[in-house]
Motif scaffolding. Structure first.
Motif, PDB file in Angstrom:
ATOM      1  N   SER A 153      24.420   0.263 -26.340  1.00  0.00           N
ATOM      2  CA  SER A 153      23.278   1.186 -26.342  1.00  0.00           C
ATOM      3  C   SER A 153      22.481   1.158 -27.641  1.00  0.00           C
ATOM      4  O   SER A 153      21.257   1.291 -27.618  1.00  0.00           O
ATOM      5  CB  SER A 153      23.754   2.614 -26.060  1.00  0.00           C
ATOM      6  OG  SER A 153      24.647   3.063 -27.057  1.00  0.00           O
ATOM      7  N   THR A 167      18.458   0.579 -27.982  1.00  0.00           N
ATOM      8  CA  THR A 167      17.616   1.649 -28.523  1.00  0.00           C
ATOM      9  C   THR A 167      16.735   1.125 -29.652  1.00  0.00           C
ATOM     10  O   THR A 167      15.544   1.457 -29.732  1.00  0.00           O
ATOM     11  CB  THR A 167      18.494   2.809 -29.040  1.00  0.00           C
ATOM     12  OG1 THR A 167      19.308   3.306 -27.969  1.00  0.00           O
ATOM     13  CG2 THR A 167      17.635   3.935 -29.584  1.00  0.00           C
ATOM     14  N   THR A 223      11.129  10.797 -27.548  1.00  0.00           N
ATOM     15  CA  THR A 223      12.514  11.153 -27.226  1.00  0.00           C
ATOM     16  C   THR A 223      13.014  10.359 -26.024  1.00  0.00           C
ATOM     17  O   THR A 223      14.192   9.988 -25.958  1.00  0.00           O
ATOM     18  CB  THR A 223      12.643  12.655 -26.926  1.00  0.00           C
ATOM     19  OG1 THR A 223      11.781  13.014 -25.832  1.00  0.00           O
ATOM     20  CG2 THR A 223      12.260  13.480 -28.136  1.00  0.00           C
ATOM     21  N   SER A 280      16.332   7.621 -25.665  1.00  0.00           N
ATOM     22  CA  SER A 280      17.392   7.684 -24.646  1.00  0.00           C
ATOM     23  C   SER A 280      17.450   6.419 -23.795  1.00  0.00           C
ATOM     24  O   SER A 280      18.391   6.240 -23.015  1.00  0.00           O
ATOM     25  CB  SER A 280      17.165   8.893 -23.729  1.00  0.00           C
ATOM     26  OG  SER A 280      16.043   8.680 -22.887  1.00  0.00           O
ATOM     27  N   SER A 323      24.392  10.622 -22.442  1.00  0.00           N
ATOM     28  CA  SER A 323      23.040  11.023 -22.067  1.00  0.00           C
ATOM     29  C   SER A 323      22.811  12.501 -22.334  1.00  0.00           C
ATOM     30  O   SER A 323      21.766  12.895 -22.877  1.00  0.00           O
ATOM     31  CB  SER A 323      22.792  10.709 -20.590  1.00  0.00           C
ATOM     32  OG  SER A 323      21.503  11.111 -20.198  1.00  0.00           O
ATOM     33  N   ASN A 346      22.662  13.181 -26.134  1.00  0.00           N
ATOM     34  CA  ASN A 346      21.398  12.696 -26.682  1.00  0.00           C
ATOM     35  C   ASN A 346      20.239  13.598 -26.287  1.00  0.00           C
ATOM     36  O   ASN A 346      19.403  13.971 -27.126  1.00  0.00           O
ATOM     37  CB  ASN A 346      21.158  11.268 -26.202  1.00  0.00           C
ATOM     38  CG  ASN A 346      19.847  10.689 -26.683  1.00  0.00           C
ATOM     39  OD1 ASN A 346      18.814  10.813 -26.026  1.00  0.00           O
ATOM     40  ND2 ASN A 346      19.859  10.051 -27.827  1.00  0.00           N
ATOM     41  N   SER A 347      20.167  13.956 -25.003  1.00  0.00           N
ATOM     42  CA  SER A 347      19.030  14.750 -24.522  1.00  0.00           C
ATOM     43  C   SER A 347      19.049  16.169 -25.078  1.00  0.00           C
ATOM     44  O   SER A 347      18.008  16.713 -25.455  1.00  0.00           O
ATOM     45  CB  SER A 347      19.031  14.786 -22.986  1.00  0.00           C
ATOM     46  OG  SER A 347      20.220  15.378 -22.493  1.00  0.00           O
ATOM     47  N   ASN A 364      17.993  16.029 -28.763  1.00  0.00           N
ATOM     48  CA  ASN A 364      16.545  15.804 -28.850  1.00  0.00           C
ATOM     49  C   ASN A 364      15.764  17.063 -28.497  1.00  0.00           C
ATOM     50  O   ASN A 364      14.771  17.407 -29.162  1.00  0.00           O
ATOM     51  CB  ASN A 364      16.129  14.672 -27.909  1.00  0.00           C
ATOM     52  CG  ASN A 364      16.545  13.305 -28.419  1.00  0.00           C
ATOM     53  OD1 ASN A 364      16.773  13.122 -29.610  1.00  0.00           O
ATOM     54  ND2 ASN A 364      16.657  12.337 -27.526  1.00  0.00           N
ATOM     55  N   HIS A 371      15.952  13.248 -18.971  1.00  0.00           N
ATOM     56  CA  HIS A 371      16.875  12.216 -19.434  1.00  0.00           C
ATOM     57  C   HIS A 371      18.055  12.069 -18.483  1.00  0.00           C
ATOM     58  O   HIS A 371      18.515  10.951 -18.226  1.00  0.00           O
ATOM     59  CB  HIS A 371      17.382  12.546 -20.835  1.00  0.00           C
ATOM     60  CG  HIS A 371      16.319  12.436 -21.885  1.00  0.00           C
ATOM     61  ND1 HIS A 371      16.591  12.511 -23.236  1.00  0.00           N
ATOM     62  CD2 HIS A 371      14.984  12.243 -21.799  1.00  0.00           C
ATOM     63  CE1 HIS A 371      15.470  12.372 -23.927  1.00  0.00           C
ATOM     64  NE2 HIS A 371      14.486  12.224 -23.066  1.00  0.00           N
ATOM     65  N   TYR A 410      18.859   8.776 -16.333  1.00  0.00           N
ATOM     66  CA  TYR A 410      20.170   8.123 -16.439  1.00  0.00           C
ATOM     67  C   TYR A 410      20.742   7.836 -15.055  1.00  0.00           C
ATOM     68  O   TYR A 410      21.249   6.733 -14.787  1.00  0.00           O
ATOM     69  CB  TYR A 410      21.126   9.015 -17.234  1.00  0.00           C
ATOM     70  CG  TYR A 410      22.570   8.623 -17.073  1.00  0.00           C
ATOM     71  CD1 TYR A 410      23.090   7.532 -17.766  1.00  0.00           C
ATOM     72  CD2 TYR A 410      23.403   9.318 -16.204  1.00  0.00           C
ATOM     73  CE1 TYR A 410      24.404   7.153 -17.590  1.00  0.00           C
ATOM     74  CE2 TYR A 410      24.713   8.942 -16.022  1.00  0.00           C
ATOM     75  CZ  TYR A 410      25.216   7.859 -16.715  1.00  0.00           C
ATOM     76  OH  TYR A 410      26.518   7.476 -16.535  1.00  0.00           O
TER      77      TYR A 410
END
Length: 523
Positions: free
Chosen positions: A18, A22, A284, A288, A322, A325-326, A329, A369, A373
């Protein structure tokens, strides 16, 4: 090793995929930012023209690149998990060739649209200059969309084989070289828009050379089959999934463009608020994208292997990543929206609106997000691009766009109606994705994946020879193809069909340019 050690090991393994993906997305955004910044240093008309060209590229061409790279997510990952990993190169070449043909036709739409728009009488010299700058930039960067496709597919090819180091290095090379070339051609030599286009093309060419050089140095450690005419056959399924994948991206972009158009009728402050919101949400979302892209590798690979336990494990690992991260953010956006908005503008009304209502878009970030995903991460690996297309079309154009129109016309909510509409779309998209995921049968998906590979490759995968013979005559096509390897490639129907579409695509791209040239010559 206890459960904690296994969780840490799984997380480290996931990050190996990942993080490079990214960084790849961040480098692509950096190239766009550098291009726009240097365009502004040339002049206002060039800045507006390059912005117009970039908007057309995003709406029409960008979806082609993402859509056809999704065929690598579906076919390439499953092939790598199968008994014949070397067919990964066959999938890579098909992805580039098919995407290249479709790109030519779509780029033709961009070029011809700009050309026709340039023929319309303009009320001011400045607007005419903007259109001419856009047309010049589109023509000069004609090949860049194809270079983007090669880079995206090639880097996915390396990532699938756990070569994230080369993806990291080449992505940094792309951004760094582009900045240096813009300094040279635009600032130092002052070539204007020609220098900007030249810097963009050369930086992407340099990035491709890095990938190719790595291939020749480490060829023995990569999955590769010598190129032959089989790459021009069995295109049907990949073309279909590529087109559905392209539609998914383009259709969703148009939903956001509809919101942007609606904001134009709400006043300057509303438009500025929406532009800032869209830029922050896009940033953002880009952060992701590495998680989403990495998930397709794990799910697709173990579909090819046929291991349900590993598929469930990596879906869970990806979902945790996910959500982390979301949520992080969304919290950053919510807590610091006043400062982030201040980067773009010092207008008090715009900042106040963002501070009051941006919590809706922060919540939307988490939902968006997660939905992305599940769909572009898990379902794309299972070859469900068509199903995702149906969900996006029904929700986007059956619910959300009408909702934007109704709220814009019959309420005084202003930009808040756009926030509400997009949040409703994201919520419904997530609910639909969860419902669809709950109905997925992994046994059937493993069989479908292996059957799909047999129908689109010239060698049986995982010994499913009976499946291969059932796949709409694919066995007969393979026997005929392999028995005629000694014939000239020019007599091969698949190759001739490819050349015909290539020629027609070039003609369509330069249709109005050719007509204009003939008209000038005759007069």
């Amino acid at each position: 090793m206890g459960w904690f050690g296994e969780a840490v090991a799984a997380e480290v393994e996931f990050l190996k995929y990942s993080v490079p993906l990214t960084v790849l997305k961040a480098a692509q955004l950096a190239v766009v930012f550098i291009t726009i910044a240097f365009a502004g240093s040339i002049g206002v008309s060039v800045l507006a023209g390059v912005g117009l060209a970039n908007t057309l590229y995003n709406i029409i061409v960008y979806g082609i690149k993402i859509g056809y790279v999704s065929t690598m997510d579906t076919f390439g990952t499953a092939v790598f998990g199968s008994t014949n990993k070397n067919l990964l190169s066959d999938v890579l070449l098909k992805c580039i060739l098919q995407g290249g043909i479709v790109y030519l036709y779509c780029q033709g739409v961009v070029m011809n649209s700009v050309y026709v728009f340039s023929l319309i009488p303009h009320t001011s010299t400045s607007s005419q200059d903007v259109v001419m700058s856009a047309m010049k930039f589109v023509r000069l960067t004609f090949v860049n969309g194809f270079l983007d496709l090669i880079l995206a597919a090639g880097k996915k090819y390396y990532c699938i084989q756990k070569k994230g180091n080369i993806v990291l290095f080449s992505s940094l090379v792309l951004a760094g070289v582009h900045f240096l070339l813009c300094l040279l051609f635009v600032t130092k030599l002052q070539y204007g828009v020609y220098g900007l286009a030249l810097a963009l093309t050369l930086s992407k060419t340099c990035d491709i050379l890095v990938l190719v050089s790595y291939f020749f140095v480490y060829k023995d450690s990569l999955s590769w089959t010598p190129v032959n005419r089989t790459v021009f056959h069995k295109w049907h399924e990949m073309v279909k999934l590529g087109l559905y994948g392209s539609f998914n991206v383009t259709a969703e972009l148009l939903i956001y463009e509809a919101a942007a158009i609606a904001s134009q009728f709400m006043g300057t402050e509303a438009t500025a608020t929406w532009v800032i919101t869209f830029q922050l949400c896009s940033l953002t979302f880009a952060l992701s994208s590495g998680i989403v892209s990495a998930e397709t590798i794990f799910v697709g690979k173990y579909l090819g292997v046929g291991n349900i336990t590993e598929i469930k494990k990596w879906i869970a690992v990806g979902l945790v990543n996910s959500l982390l991260n979301s949520v992080s953010n969304a919290l950053v956006l919510y807590l610091f929206i006043g400062y982030l908005g201040g980067i773009f503008t010092d207008d008090a009304v715009v900042i106040a609106t963002l501070c009051q209502w941006f919590w809706i878009m922060s919540l939307k970030t988490v939902l968006d997000h997660t939905a992305s995903y599940l769909t572009r991460g898990v379902l794309v690996a299972m070859g469900k691009q068509r199903n995702i297309s149906i969900i996006i079309f029904v929700l986007g154009y059956g619910v959300v766009v009408p909702l934007i129109i109704i709220l814009s016309l019959f309420s005084d909510l202003g930009v808040l109606c756009l926030f509400i509409s997009i949040a409703v779309y994201t919520f419904l998209f997530l609910v639909s994705s969860l419902i669809y995921m709950s109905r997925v049968n992994l046994d059937k998906e493993i069989y479908a994946s292996q059957r799909r590979l047999n129908a689109n490759t010239t060698e049986p995968i995982n010994d499913l020879k009976s499946v291969n013979s059932e796949s709409s005559g694919s066995g007969d096509e393979t026997d005929t193809l392999l028995s005629n390897q000694s014939r000239s490639i020019w007599l091969d129907p698949g190759f001739r069909n490819f050349v015909r579409h290539l020629f027609l695509g070039f003609i369509f791209c330069f249709l109005f340019t050719i007509i204009s040239f003939i008209g000038d010559f005759c007069t």
